[in-house]
Design an enzyme around this catalytic site. Structure first.
Site, mmCIF file in Angstrom:
data_model
loop_
_atom_site.group_PDB
_atom_site.id
_atom_site.type_symbol
_atom_site.label_atom_id
_atom_site.label_comp_id
_atom_site.label_asym_id
_atom_site.label_seq_id
_atom_site.Cartn_x
_atom_site.Cartn_y
_atom_site.Cartn_z
ATOM 1 N N HIS A 84 80.713 -42.521 -27.863
ATOM 2 C CA HIS A 84 79.878 -41.757 -26.936
ATOM 3 C C HIS A 84 79.138 -40.689 -27.730
ATOM 4 C CE1 HIS A 84 83.041 -43.592 -24.510
ATOM 5 N NE2 HIS A 84 82.202 -43.545 -23.485
ATOM 6 N N ASP A 127 86.917 -50.592 -20.967
ATOM 7 C CA ASP A 127 85.761 -49.699 -20.964
ATOM 8 C C ASP A 127 86.184 -48.249 -21.229
ATOM 9 O OD1 ASP A 127 86.799 -48.668 -18.616
ATOM 10 O OD2 ASP A 127 85.259 -49.521 -17.303
ATOM 11 N N SER A 128 85.254 -47.329 -21.019
ATOM 12 C CA SER A 128 85.505 -45.912 -21.318
ATOM 13 C C SER A 128 86.654 -45.334 -20.506
ATOM 14 C CB SER A 128 84.238 -45.095 -21.052
ATOM 15 O OG SER A 128 83.157 -45.587 -21.810
#
Length: 212
Positions: A84, A127-128
């Site tokens: 990110h 995922d995140s």
């Protein structure tokens, strides 16, 4: 990847829009003497220039999909990293987001006569938010071979037209066109994409290993 990156990532779709223009055709009749001159009028073209280009592009796209699907060569995918962008996220968010996207995928691939890569793939990863995220689609990369050996070192850049789904949206399929880059040697490649976005949304680098 962050949960609301889809709105911003749709901006990437503009990278794949094609603007086609049709040239204007004009006919001119001249008459220099009273004598009547009969000429044979050319038959109108069945399709305009833009229509032919559009049909050619669509036909080539379908042909690439078919040829890749009919190929018997397989790729295997191992997701290895999500990052990110620290310039676009609050530290509080990056501290809690997952950046180890454990998962696996496979697909079919081929190299065309020009040495460019085509692939059909399906992959699932964490995922995140540590939830399973599937993705599948078609990928294309224009390849460069600095040493001239297609089995040796290579670099690629292109795009993927994919469909994904996330738990925040009840796993409803969503289109996700994205850029692609890669570096590879012999059977192994490192491939990556970047999901664009706004502050605290999107702006995620996603990388995986591809074995062929």
């Amino acid at each position: 990847m962050s949960s609301t990156y889809f709105h911003s990532s749709l901006l990437a779709a503009t990278l794949f829009s094609v603007t086609l223009t049709a040239p204007a055709f004009a006919s001119e009749n001249t008459q220099n003497t009273p004598q009547t001159i009969t000429t044979k009028k050319p038959q109108p073209a069945e399709n305009t220039f833009s229509e032919k280009n559009e049909e050619s592009y669509w036909g080539k796209f379908k042909r690439n999909l078919t040829q890749t699907w009919d190929n018997d060569q397989y790729n295997y995918y191992l997701p290895v990293w999500t990052w990110h962008n620290r310039f676009t996220y609050d530290k509080e968010k990056t501290n809690r987001y997952n950046e180890t996207p454990w998962g696996f995928g496979m697909g079919k691939y081929r190299y065309d006569n020009e040495g460019d890569w085509h692939g059909l793939y399906a992959m699932a990863f964490m995922d995140s938010n540590n939830r399973v995220q599937p993705i599948m689609g078609y990928g294309f990369e224009k390849m460069w071979y600095p040493g001239g050996d297609r089995e040796g070192f290579r670099m690629g850049a292109g795009f993927t037209l994919s469909v994904t789904a996330r738990h925040e949206y009840n796993y409803i399929p969503m289109p996700l066109p994205l850029p692609l880059v890669s570096v590879g040697y012999e059977h192994l490649s490192l491939q990556a994409t970047y999901v664009p976005g706004t502050y605290n949304n999107g702006n995620v680098l996603f990388a995986w290993l591809r074995w062929q």
